[in-house]
Scaffold this active site. Structure first.
Site, PDB file in Angstrom:
ATOM      1  N   GLU A  93      39.097  40.207  50.046  1.00 17.22           N
ATOM      2  CA  GLU A  93      38.238  41.377  50.179  1.00 17.22           C
ATOM      3  C   GLU A  93      37.023  41.084  51.065  1.00 17.22           C
ATOM      4  OE1 GLU A  93      39.348  39.820  47.442  1.00 17.22           O
ATOM      5  OE2 GLU A  93      39.492  41.173  45.722  1.00 17.22           O
ATOM      6  N   CYS A 125      33.695  39.755  44.701  1.00 18.77           N
ATOM      7  CA  CYS A 125      34.271  40.833  45.509  1.00 18.77           C
ATOM      8  C   CYS A 125      33.935  42.197  44.921  1.00 18.77           C
ATOM      9  CB  CYS A 125      35.774  40.630  45.643  1.00 18.77           C
ATOM     10  SG  CYS A 125      36.164  39.141  46.606  1.00 18.77           S
ATOM     11  N   ASP A 182      39.763  28.491  43.224  1.00 15.26           N
ATOM     12  CA  ASP A 182      39.433  29.782  43.841  1.00 15.26           C
ATOM     13  C   ASP A 182      38.824  30.757  42.847  1.00 15.26           C
ATOM     14  OD1 ASP A 182      39.565  31.146  46.454  1.00 15.26           O
ATOM     15  OD2 ASP A 182      40.708  32.634  45.341  1.00 15.26           O
ATOM     16  N   ASN A 186      42.207  35.630  52.229  1.00 14.63           N
ATOM     17  CA  ASN A 186      41.482  34.463  51.712  1.00 14.63           C
ATOM     18  C   ASN A 186      41.631  33.293  52.691  1.00 14.63           C
ATOM     19  OD1 ASN A 186      41.167  31.902  50.136  1.00 14.63           O
ATOM     20  ND2 ASN A 186      40.908  33.284  48.399  1.00 14.63           N
ATOM     21  N   HIS A 228      37.287  35.350  50.246  1.00 15.28           N
ATOM     22  CA  HIS A 228      38.382  35.945  49.486  1.00 15.28           C
ATOM     23  C   HIS A 228      38.999  37.034  50.379  1.00 15.28           C
ATOM     24  CE1 HIS A 228      37.294  34.694  45.072  1.00 15.28           C
ATOM     25  NE2 HIS A 228      37.415  33.670  45.890  1.00 15.28           N
ATOM     26  N   CYS A 288      37.590  39.687  42.018  1.00 11.27           N
ATOM     27  CA  CYS A 288      36.721  38.854  41.190  1.00 11.27           C
ATOM     28  C   CYS A 288      35.303  39.442  41.180  1.00 11.27           C
ATOM     29  CB  CYS A 288      36.696  37.419  41.724  1.00 11.27           C
ATOM     30  SG  CYS A 288      35.703  37.207  43.222  1.00 11.27           S
TER      31      CYS A 288
HETATM   32 CA    CA Z   1      40.438  38.613  44.451  1.00 12.94          CA
HETATM   33 ZN    ZN Z   2      36.999  37.655  45.108  1.00 10.45          ZN
END
Ligand code: CA
Ligand code: ZN
Ligand code: CA
Ligand code: ZN
Lengths: 150, 150
Positions: free
Chosen positions: A55, A83, A143, A42, A53, A80
């Protein structure tokens, strides 16, 4: 590659982001032969990029490929919706998640779209994230998209 | 702002990407007062970044905000799963889509997650995309995640 060993690459990225004052989520993409194709963490704070992020940054670092179907994603925290959508869009077939205790993520969505999801419940991942959330709750809420007045 | 006027900002971005040899998808984020908060276009070719779609590039250009709930996303093409997931993650409440004829996108997913989706069926968007797909089918397939041998 052993999943705990694979998670080690993701966790090293998360720690590097923590050490730089950023959000400590890291990821690694690993091939069937155990080679690490790319890593990332991130960079919301570091690059002022809200879409970075662990990922997504890992995938940006891997770059353009004809297919991502031969890769396994290791990520320290449950993905999330951004992602998870990215993992599905790029056809990554397997995701190993360090922990979903500090953030539930979109594991049901991933599974509904055919992704093989494993949650390691990895104590070092849980502890690093819990420390960060306790230290910087406002950055964490930003975030994950929780508005200040929510 | 009138939706066709808002789409004009997204279409200008798509045209700029086409003119640069890239994937011609563009987006704009517009506030309630009609101000254009940010624009962007797909930069897969220009930056060798596979995560740079019109919608994601637009959001990167807007950058960090406490909330995105006051913005409308205009995008020339129906959002893919990455972009739809990103729209949901960042809480963008309304998406105006230029066209879903050349690519169906994830409009049902967006609606299921409570996003207000309007499809304009805008002829200039359809024609630019169709021209690009006819000219560069391999680049188009790469952008939507269709492997060469599929
Ligand atoms: Ca994440
Ligand atoms: Zn994410
Ligand atoms: Ca799109
Ligand atoms: Zn997209």
């Amino acid at each position: 590659m052993d999943d705990v060993a694979g998670m080690g690459f993701a966790l090293a990225e998360a720690q590097a982001s923590y050490d730089a004052g950023g959000v400590p989520v890291g990821a690694a993409l690993v091939g069937h032969d155990g080679s690490v194709v790319g890593v990332g963490h991130n960079r919301r704070v570091q690059d002022a990029n809200p879409l970075s992020h662990g990922e997504t940054q890992c995938m940006m670092n891997v770059g353009r490929r004809a297919s991502y179907a031969d890769l396994v994603m290791y990520t320290t925290l449950a993905p999330c919706m951004m992602c998870a959508g990215t993992i599905v869009q790029f056809g990554i077939p397997r995701v190993v998640v360090g922990e979903a205790a500090n953030f539930p993520g979109e594991l049901d969505f991933l599974r509904a779209r055919g992704v093989n999801v494993v949650v390691l419940d990895h104590k070092p991942c849980i502890e690093l994230m819990a420390k960060f959330i306790a230290e910087k709750p406002e950055l964490w809420n930003e975030d994950i998209g929780v508005a200040p007045d929510a």
